[in-house]
Write a protein that holds these residues in place. Structure first.
Motif, PDB file in Angstrom:
ATOM      1  N   SER A   1       8.541 -27.769 -23.549  1.00  0.00           N
ATOM      2  CA  SER A   1       9.021 -26.598 -24.285  1.00  0.00           C
ATOM      3  C   SER A   1       8.196 -26.400 -25.553  1.00  0.00           C
ATOM      4  CB  SER A   1      10.516 -26.739 -24.605  1.00  0.00           C
ATOM      5  OG  SER A   1      10.720 -27.916 -25.326  1.00  0.00           O
ATOM      6  N   GLU A   2       7.771 -27.503 -26.148  1.00  0.00           N
ATOM      7  CA  GLU A   2       6.907 -27.386 -27.328  1.00  0.00           C
ATOM      8  C   GLU A   2       5.600 -26.679 -26.959  1.00  0.00           C
ATOM      9  OE1 GLU A   2       5.819 -30.985 -29.511  1.00  0.00           O
ATOM     10  OE2 GLU A   2       7.980 -31.345 -29.691  1.00  0.00           O
ATOM     11  N   ALA A   3       5.045 -27.142 -25.839  1.00  0.00           N
ATOM     12  CA  ALA A   3       3.772 -26.585 -25.407  1.00  0.00           C
ATOM     13  C   ALA A   3       3.909 -25.098 -25.091  1.00  0.00           C
ATOM     14  CB  ALA A   3       3.260 -27.331 -24.178  1.00  0.00           C
TER      15      ALA A   3
ATOM     16  N   ALA B   1       6.094 -23.091 -26.364  1.00  0.00           N
ATOM     17  CA  ALA B   1       6.269 -22.381 -27.628  1.00  0.00           C
ATOM     18  C   ALA B   1       4.911 -22.182 -28.294  1.00  0.00           C
ATOM     19  CB  ALA B   1       7.209 -23.166 -28.532  1.00  0.00           C
ATOM     20  N   ALA B   2       4.023 -23.170 -28.092  1.00  0.00           N
ATOM     21  CA  ALA B   2       2.700 -23.068 -28.710  1.00  0.00           C
ATOM     22  C   ALA B   2       1.780 -22.137 -27.928  1.00  0.00           C
ATOM     23  CB  ALA B   2       2.078 -24.454 -28.814  1.00  0.00           C
ATOM     24  N   GLY B   3       2.305 -21.541 -26.865  1.00  0.00           N
ATOM     25  CA  GLY B   3       1.499 -20.533 -26.161  1.00  0.00           C
ATOM     26  C   GLY B   3       0.833 -21.003 -24.887  1.00  0.00           C
ATOM     27  N   ALA B   4       1.237 -22.167 -24.356  1.00  0.00           N
ATOM     28  CA  ALA B   4       0.613 -22.632 -23.116  1.00  0.00           C
ATOM     29  C   ALA B   4       1.135 -21.830 -21.932  1.00  0.00           C
ATOM     30  CB  ALA B   4       0.925 -24.112 -22.905  1.00  0.00           C
TER      31      ALA B   4
END
Lengths: 1128, 193
Positions: free
Chosen positions: A627-629, A631-634
């Motif tokens: 989910s972090e990734a 959110a970072a646009g992956a």
């Protein structure tokens, strides 16, 4: 001017030679070939030869492509090219010309053309398609030689997909007036049967005609087919037994013309063939065997020992006698025969004698004892092949008492053998024996050490794996486990102190693992000493990077102590910057864990190594990271097939042929204009490979293992004896595994030792006694009088050892009733009756169907008739007399069906197996989402059975039990029910479920009963409701496909709809849509195992194209579709 | 099934190679080399059977060979063939060659590779034994050879040649079989239930 003259003059000779008179052309070309050969023989180096041939090839190339070259010259050129190709030089430029020659030449040139084609090309070569037309033309030719040539090339290689094109023509040749043509046609059809069995299904009754041909040559050619067919399904051809016996009788009696004699023996090859067929038919079938006794006896007598070929017949006879239902006096004769083989001074016969002994050893160990001295001599025979065969024989008679001697002999052989193939095979056998019968720890570890160092890197990878697993899982006693591991550690430490660079990589990896896991058991050796030894391995030049990572992992496990730290640190420094990412990672782990002993003991718990590790297969611990990734646009993850699809869409150039893009547009792609031959052949070769693989896998199992015990010392043991005789059967015998013997701890008595022999013989006698110990029955044991306790040391835990049988032969004492289920399909018994009636009507109504294919109903009747007439075959198989009374009992088993299933339709309850105490029956119930197998266990004895446990397995099916606990007690004459959910792992036309029931009778001895249950694929097929759009996208995503023409119900008003509806009702498919001449149909086994079917009417046939994500599903489903359409 | 038939001389030079299963060019050469290696180091007084090398297909396969003067004849077969049967088939093959070439020698095989192939094709077809009767094989081959000769003579008159060839048929072998004896009745199948 003179220049021009000169050029013309120099060109003249070559022109002349190119286009000279027919007579001299042959000579000159011949001398050209002669020149070439002479040139080659004069050369001294390989390099020169290469140069010469390249020069030759380029001159040939020039000539073949010249338009002036006549066919006659082309023929000579082809012979030269054949010669070059034989020497291993590729001449692919000539392939097309070979085809051209076969196409355009006159008979003689054509012959060379065909020859060149059959030598150059293979059935998947794309150029072969160009030959199809030529073959078609030649098959129709009035010149018999041309027809012969065409048939020959067809049986050598023919593209599988093109078989339908020529099949009718070849079939026609079966009734040709010339016997040679009929013979070749039979063999060609056999070849078709081998590569595409589905396509020749309908001509089975023509094979029968070939068998009855008035020419013995044609008849003997048809035996090729029958041998194959009977091998696949012996039950289906029992009715022919009498015919084969009659033929053999006439051959043996010399009724054939003298022409067929070979060295005064009438048609020996024919006899060999027939004997093989008979042994297949008589196996486990008393009534069939009885028909054969007379002729077998006759053959044995007639075959006077005077020529090689009579020995060939004798050998087949003996094998047959030992395969079929036994008859004492025949056996005696056969045993005598084997004796004369073994004792023969001719080495070829000795070899066959040993083979025969190996074949019969489990039935008749006495025979081996008779010849023990000869066997000992064979062990020292100068011929390695004889030696190997002897070891094979010894392998079969190994038990806990003679294992050390036999393994020693095998290891001796391994030292001298250079053949990789032998090494791999033998190393596997040694490992198997060591694991099964090891007398003690030291011996086991030392033997395995030899196995690893000899087998090295060529041995099967499962040997080290199962060795490590054995160490890890341990046996019944904790104390023993510890001793074994400790011994292994000590042995490996001393090996590493020696010269580890000589050891094979695989062995080093095993050593690393063992030291890493168990070095702590030995308190005398400091961990850092072990670490240093391991570090030495890292510095060795010969170590591969795979071994190095094993070393690093072992070090990581060991590095907890303080003193070890420096070594670990040094190593991790060196490899922390290695170019190999794997090594680098291991080095990093080593570095971190060696500094943090708390973490290290958590990662590698020492005591808890046996607890199963819980694996979070959904990888939920990564959720946060994902989910972090995101959110970072992956980009979100897409499964591979989705990615592929999108890629093909986004590409400017579509690499897929247009015909493939949407099933709706497939009308443009008829069966005859296929997209590309290579693509098609690829799919066919894929399926071919898988078949081959499975075949190989099954052939690795020992053919003799677990052959049902039908033999006692007194002769044949009746399979199902009355209860009062049971005790006698239970008596310990040499055939039982030593484990069972150990259970009973049988008393060993002595036999008088053989008459004293001279000193020189003493040694051999001793060897013999140590080799054949335990082979004789316990009451008349060993020559040395050595009676040892025979418990199996390395008894694995129950779950490993109680493997269900896998080889086909273990289940062959089952009633043939199982075969009936093949055709019972999903139907309830009532449905069965109605379908039977229907088929009956069909077969009567020959004229109606006659228009489309008169042969069809006939062939059907023959095929289906056998399995369905189970009652007959059950009786014929000579099963227990109380089989009859049992039948009605089956019906009342219905009341035991579990309540939740009683509402659903179930298949007929079939009796699977009976023995003196249990009757096993089963049926299957089709539920919405799965198939449930219900097994009824009925205790028919007067005492209660305890600890009932059932195991069911099948390679292709996942079997899960509804409730897994063993039944504590089954009272006499009561019934218990076991339920299993079945889901398909790997599709197949028909599934064999092999089951094993373990139980204890009052006596306390463990009893087993085996059974086999057959389920057709159709039981698992469920309709798959999808829309046309969904179908379209799915079609693209599926990679496995197959195509074939199916018969169409032409007599209906709307043939396509009628045909699809028939498939729908018979196979439970879902018809998605029918548009004009096309229809799409879908079904699935599990929701993720779909299969899509696209049908199109074409030239009176139904061109079916199946696709699925599951490899074997299209082929298997196609088989059932074909079946359903033929049965209607 | 016969998987391959190889003939090579004492030095390992291939004289004939016929594969009934497809292998690529390199593998074929490797098989020939390996087979030669296996066979050539065996003594004269050992058995004529060899458990197959790695290449030709594992434990089910067998090499059966005979050594005649300068040539090795090797048949690679699977377990469905009788060992001694094949051994005698090699004998039949060699005897047939001997009759066709009149005292066959290695040179005949070299210069008439195509003829040897044609003879072989009459014995073994697609890996299956077609004919084991030497006279029959020779008759078939002779017919074809006769055709060769007559064709050389009529080459000048193509039209006539074509018709001649068309009318030429294989000889009917006099195989007087007592049909009454070999009458195997096609079992009368009961009509389907």
């Amino acid at each position: 001017m003179s220049d021009v003259m000169e050029k013309t003059l120099t060109a003249l000779p070559s022109l002349l030679s190119l286009d000279s008179q027919p007579g001299s052309a042959k000579l000159s070309a011949n001398s050209k070939l002669g020149n070439l050969i002479r040139g080659i023989t004069e050369l001294t180096s390989k390099h020169e030869e290469e140069k010469l041939i390249q020069r030759e090839l380029s001159s040939i190339k020039e000539q073949v492509s010249s338009p002036n070259t006549t066919m006659r010259q082309m023929k000579e050129l082809m012979v030269r090219t054949i010669y070059c190709e034989m020497l291993g030089y590729e001449a692919s430029f000539s392939y097309i010309h070979a085809i051209k020659l076969a196409q355009q030449g006159n008979v003689l040139e054509k012959r060379v053309g065909y020859l060149a084609v059959s030598l150059f090309l293979n059935e998947s070569h794309e150029l072969l398609l160009l030959l199809v037309n030529t073959v078609l033309k030649d098959l129709q030719s009035t010149n018999l030689i041309e027809v012969c040539m065409a048939l020959t090339v067809v049986s050598q290689m023919f593209p599988k997909d093109m078989i339908p094109a020529i099949l009718p023509l070849v079939e026609e040749k079966l009734s040709h007036s010339k016997e040679i043509i009929r013979r070749k046609a039979v063999l060609a059809l056999y070849k078709f049967y081998l590569i595409a069995p589905n396509q020749v299904q309908h001509i089975h009754n023509k094979f029968r005609k070939a068998l009855c041909d008035k020419d013995p040559g044609v008849m003997s050619a048809s035996l090729h087919i029958y041998l194959q067919l009977i091998q696949e399904n012996p039950e289906g051809y029992k009715d022919l037994t009498m015919s084969f016996v009659t033929i053999l009788k006439q051959v043996v009696m010399g009724k054939l013309p003298m022409d067929f004699n070979y060295h005064c023996v009438p048609a020996p090859w024919l006899q060999i063939h027939l004997l093989r067929i008979l042994s297949l038919l008589g196996k486990n079938d008393q009534s069939m065997s009885e028909i054969m006794y007379e002729i077998l006896d006759e053959s044995l007598q007639r075959a006077e020992m005077n020529h090689n070929i009579t020995y060939a017949i004798l050998y087949e006879c003996v094998k047959c006698i030992y395969t079929i239902h036994p008859k004492p006096d025949l056996l005696e004769k056969a045993a005598k025969c084997i004796g004369s083989f073994v004792l023969s001074p001719r080495i070829n016969l000795k070899y066959l004698g040993l083979k025969a002994l190996t074949y019969v050893v489990q039935q008749d160990p006495k025979l081996v004892l008779q010849h023990q001295m000869t066997i000992i001599e064979c062990l020292d025979h100068p011929d390695l092949i004889i030696k190997r065969e002897t070891l094979e024989l010894l392998f079969r008679i190994t038990n806990a008492q003679n294992v050390t001697v036999i393994v020693e002999k095998m290891l001796d052989f391994l030292q001298v053998s250079e053949d990789n193939h032998t090494t791999i095979d033998l190393v596997g056998k040694v490992a198997e024996l060591a694991e099964k019968y090891a007398p003690d720890n030291e011996w086991f570890i030392e033997t395995m050490n030899t196995v690893f160092s000899v087998g090295g890197d060529v041995m099967q990878p499962d040997i080290p794996n199962s060795f490590l697993k054995l160490l890890l899982e341990g046996f019944d006693s904790v104390e023993e486990d510890k001793k074994l591991r400790l011994f292994a550690v000590n042995s490996y430490v001393s090996l590493l102190q020696g010269e580890p660079s000589r050891l094979p990589q695989r062995f080093l990896q095993v050593i690393c693992w063992v030291l890493g896991e168990y070095a702590h058991l030995n308190e005398d050796v400091e961990p850092d000493a072990v670490l240093r030894l391991l570090a030495k391995l890292l510095d060795m030049k010969s170590s591969t990077s795979e071994t190095k990572s094993w070393v690093l992992i072992a070090m990581t496990k060991l590095c907890s102590g303080g003193a070890a730290f420096s070594v670990a640190h040094e190593v991790s420094e060196t490899y922390g910057s290695s170019m190999d990412t794997m090594l680098r990672q291991r080095a990093q782990e080593l570095q971190h864990l060696s500094q943090d002993s708390a973490l290290q003991s958590r990662v590698f718990p020492r005591s808890g190594s046996q607890e199963p590790v819980e694996v979070d297969s959904s990888l939920s611990f990564l959720d946060g990271f994902v989910s972090e990734a995101l959110a970072a646009g992956a980009a979100p993850y897409k499964p591979p097939h989705q990615r592929q699809e999108e890629m093909s869409r986004s590409k400017v150039l579509s690499l897929e042929p247009y015909g493939l893009s949407l099933p709706i547009s497939m009308s443009s792609c008829s069966v005859t204009d296929r997209q590309s031959p290579t693509l098609l052949s690829m799919s066919s070769s894929l399926s071919g490979d898988s078949a081959e693989l499975s075949h190989k896998a099954s052939s690795t199992t020992l053919k003799l293992d677990g052959v049902t015990r039908v033999w006692g010392r007194e002769g044949y043991l009746v399979q199902r004896e009355p209860v009062q005789e049971a005790a006698q059967v239970e008596a310990p015998s040499p055939l039982r595994s030593p484990r069972q013997q150990g259970d009973e701890d049988s008393p060993h008595s002595q036999t008088p030792t053989p008459t004293p022999t001279p000193e020189s013989e003493q040694e051999k006698q001793q060897l013999a006694s140590s080799l054949f110990v335990g082979l004789a029955s316990p009451s008349s044991v060993s020559l040395m009088g050595k009676s040892e306790q025979t418990s199996q040391r390395f008894r694995r835990k129950a779950r490993i050892q109680d493997k269900p049988p896998t080889s086909g032969e273990q289940i062959n004492n089952l009633p043939p009733g199982g075969a009936a289920d093949l055709l019972l399909d999903s139907n309830v018994s009532s449905e069965l009756v109605s379908s039977l009636e229907q088929t009956h009507r069909n077969s009567l109504d020959l004229t109606a169907n006659g228009a489309c294919d008169a042969e069809l109903p006939d062939g059907d009747v023959k095929e289906i008739k056998t399995p369905l007439s189970t009652d007959d075959s059950v009786l014929a198989a000579g099963l227990s007399p109380h089989e009859g009374p049992d039948r009605p009992k089956d019906l009342c088993l219905t009341s035991y069906l579990p309540a939740e299933l009683s509402g659903l339709s179930h298949s007929e309850i079939t009796l699977l197996c009976t023995n003196q105490s249990l009757d096993l029956s089963a049926c299957h119930v089709q539920k919405e989402d799965c198939v449930e197998l219900v097994v009824f266990i009925k205790n028919s004895s007067d005492s209660a059975a305890h600890q009932l446990q059932m195991q069911i397995s099948c390679e292709e099916i996942e079997v899960s039990c509804v409730c897994d606990s063993p039944v504590e007690e089954l009272k006499s004459h009561s019934v218990t029910v076991c339920q299993y959910f079945l889901t398909v792992k790997r599709p197949s036309v028909c599934f064999d479920l092999v089951g094993m029931v373990y139980y204890q009778l009052a006596a306390g001895s463990l009893q087993t009963a085996q059974f086999l249950y057959k389920l057709p694929l159709t039981s698992f097929i469920r309709p798959l409701a999808v829309s046309t759009e969904e179908y379209g996208t799915m079609w693209l995503a599926f990679s496995h496909d197959t195509k074939q023409n199916l018969p169409l119900m032409k007599d209906e008003r709307e043939p396509l709809t009628a045909t699809l509806n028939l498939l729908k009702t018979k196979l439970q498919l879902h018809v998605v849509e029918i548009i004009g001449e096309e229809g799409i149909v879908a079904c699935c086994l599990r929701p993720d195992q779909q299969c899509l079917l696209h049908c199109r009417m074409h030239a009176g046939m139904l061109a079916a194209w199946l696709r699925s994500p599951v490899p074997d599903l299209p082929d298997s489903l196609l088989y059932h579709c074909q079946r359903a359409l033929q049965e209607r | 099934m016969i998987k391959a038939i190889l003939i090579f001389n004492n030095h390992g030079k291939p004289r004939l190679s016929k594969f009934y299963e497809h292998y690529n060019e390199d593998t074929e050469q490797q098989i020939i080399r390996e087979t030669f290696h296996l066979v050539s180091k065996r003594d004269e007084n050992v058995c004529n059977f060899l458990e197959g090398g790695m290449l030709i297909g594992g434990s089910d396969y067998k090499l059966i060979y005979r050594h005649y003067a300068t040539l090795y004849f090797v048949f690679c077969v699977d377990s469905s063939e009788s060992e001694l049967g094949i051994l005698d088939l090699i004998q039949v093959f060699v005897e047939t060659l001997d009759k066709c070439f009149e005292n066959v020698c290695e040179l005949d095989l070299i210069f008439h590779v195509d003829k040897v192939h044609h003879i072989l094709a009459e014995m073994v077809m697609g890996g299956m034994v077609l004919e084991t009767n030497m006279n029959e094989i020779i008759t078939q081959v002779d017919t074809q050879n006769k055709m060769e000769k007559s064709e050389a003579g009529i080459a000048g008159a193509p039209a006539r040649a074509v018709s001649a060839v068309k009318n030429m048929n294989l000889p009917e072998m006099p195989r007087n079989i007592n049909i009454g004896d070999i009458s195997i009745k096609v079992p009368n199948l009961p009509s389907f239930k």
